[in-house]
Design an enzyme around this catalytic site. Structure first.
Site, short mmCIF file in Angstrom:
data_model
loop_
_atom_site.label_atom_id
_atom_site.label_comp_id
_atom_site.label_asym_id
_atom_site.label_seq_id
_atom_site.Cartn_x
_atom_site.Cartn_y
_atom_site.Cartn_z
N ASN A 23 35.34 -131.30 56.36
CA ASN A 23 35.56 -130.69 57.66
C ASN A 23 36.55 -131.47 58.53
O ASN A 23 36.88 -131.04 59.63
CB ASN A 23 34.24 -130.48 58.40
CG ASN A 23 33.40 -129.39 57.75
OD1 ASN A 23 33.92 -128.55 57.03
ND2 ASN A 23 32.10 -129.41 58.00
N CYS A 117 34.38 -110.21 59.66
CA CYS A 117 34.20 -110.78 60.99
C CYS A 117 34.95 -109.94 62.01
O CYS A 117 36.17 -109.92 62.01
CB CYS A 117 34.71 -112.23 61.03
SG CYS A 117 34.83 -112.91 62.67
N ARG A 398 32.58 -125.94 46.80
CA ARG A 398 33.38 -125.85 48.02
C ARG A 398 33.21 -127.10 48.89
O ARG A 398 34.09 -127.41 49.70
CB ARG A 398 32.96 -124.63 48.85
CG ARG A 398 33.42 -123.30 48.28
CD ARG A 398 33.07 -122.17 49.23
NE ARG A 398 33.45 -122.53 50.59
CZ ARG A 398 32.68 -122.36 51.66
NH1 ARG A 398 31.47 -121.86 51.54
NH2 ARG A 398 33.10 -122.71 52.86
#
Length: 419
Positions: A23, A117, A398
């Site tokens: 991240n 989304c 991932r």
């Protein structure tokens, strides 16, 4: 499709080296678009999401080279397109992070809305509103955010809700804007601070990262640099919980203990002995069963939503009853249903899970539904009787580098098999 097979019942012991933070890597790779010279990023984890981001940069014509130590060199001077296509964005929502840098540096960006989304569902609308406050002309067309600006102008902007990617996108855009930008109600996560440090290393003028107000004085240009990504606090926390849930003793090294206070505090509450140094944390459960803990997720520095699933596995075999309240994401309890298949006693009431610990779980075939959920199923498998088989493990790849090798080195009986 590959599966993971786990034979439970081994108390884990040994050392594990933590990889670079996913991240932090993703926004830092996006920010390389802002530099007018080559950038070298090291401590990059070998993960599917990182591969996707590199593929996205390459698709735009950016020159990206990777050496055997996963040092990535990015040169945006060769860019041909300013488009992030749906095919890549749908596999990784973090692709939205190229919006701010593309617009600030090149004056245009066409970025697909993330799959499934609507504009208001997740805070993509905050990214858009912040860029509009800085003078961008933005409209949504055929599922794409189409943004144009001659040069962005500094602005004061209050983020409607705390959003990490929103804070990062606006901070990157503001780095090349004309004048001063003030971001209020900004995310405080260590990964936001790492991005700010990286931008400053390229010549940006950013103050206040790590607090809820970030001030950015725009500059004319950013230059190339070399930078090392910080260690992954969620990977760190996952291995610490693995030590606790199996009654083992684990030392995680090449990490940042100061980023994990909320997690190590809960592990101590669960009965673990925790010690740490400059760049390591050790957990010793001394063969004991953990005690149940209550958790409420909230933005940093409170308890991270990305560690909620791992503690659900811990509570499933703990003594007592633990409550987990999820305040960040909806639909983030799907792993609980899979754990029930393994004998966990879990009652769900809206965004609250009430977990009554059982003495032991039993192996069952289970399915990973998202990245952190899949980590929790591995943890459950480590303490279950028999052979647990986890399907859809592409979710794990991932966000966790070489997860079965790292667990094997700690004594776990885990292996990857072709589906």
């Amino acid at each position: 499709m590959d599966k993971l097979q786990i034979h439970g019942g081994v108390a884990l012991e040994g050392e594990v080296r933590i990889s670079g933070a996913k991240n932090a890597t993703l926004p830092i790779l996006s920010a390389c678009l802002l530099a007018d010279g080559p950038v070298i990023v090291s401590n990059v984890p070998h993960l599917q999401d990182v591969t996707t981001m590199i593929e996205l940069l390459g698709r735009m014509g950016v020159s990206v080279t990777i050496d055997e130590k996963m040092r990535v060199e990015v040169d945006a001077s060769t860019i041909r397109e300013r488009v992030a296509p749906y095919q890549l964005v749908k596999t990784m929502r973090a692709s939205i992070l190229v919006l701010g840098p593309l617009l600030a540096r090149f004056g245009e960006a066409d970025v697909s809305l993330p799959g499934g989304c609507a504009i208001g569902a997740r805070p993509v609308n905050i990214h858009v509103a912040g860029l509009q406050a800085m003078g961008a002309d933005i409209h949504i067309e055929n599922g794409y955010i189409k943004a144009r600006a001659n040069r962005l102008r500094g602005a004061r902007f209050v983020l409607e809700t705390v959003t990490v990617t929103g804070t990062e996108n606006l901070m990157m855009a503001a780095a090349l804007a004309e004048g001063r930008t003030e971001l209020e109600n900004a995310a405080r996560e260590p990964e936001v601070v790492d991005l700010a440090n990286f931008l400053n290393a390229m010549g940006a003028r950013i103050q206040g990262a790590g607090s809820d107000k970030i001030v950015i004085d725009g500059v004319e240009r950013l230059h190339g640099t070399a930078y090392e990504v910080l260690p992954d606090r969620i990977e760190t926390g996952t291995y610490l919980v693995a030590g606790a849930i199996t009654g083992g003793r684990i030392r995680v090294k090449h990490t940042r203990p100061d980023h994990l206070d909320a997690v190590t505090g809960k592990l101590e509450e669960a009965g673990a002995q925790v010690s740490s140094g400059d760049n390591w944390i050790e957990i010793d459960m001394r063969g004991r069963r953990p005690r149940a803990v209550d958790i409420r997720t909230a933005p940093y520095p409170a308890f991270p939503t990305d560690m909620q699933a791992q503690f659900a596995a811990l509570n499933a075999v703990a003594t007592g009853v633990g409550t987990i309240i999820e305040t960040i994401f909806e639909n983030r309890f799907m792993h609980m249903l899979e754990m029930r298949r393994m004998g966990a006693e879990i009652r769900l009431e809206g965004n609250t899970a009430i977990i009554k610990g059982v003495e032991r779980l039993t192996a069952a075939p289970v399915m990973a539904t998202d990245l952190r959920a899949s980590a929790s199923l591995i943890l459950a498998g480590l303490v279950a009787e028999g052979r647990t088989e986890i399907e859809r493990i592409y979710h794990i790849d991932r966000g966790y580098e070489a997860i079965e090798e790292k667990f094997q080195a700690l004594g776990a009986r885990i292996r990857r098999t072709p589906g």
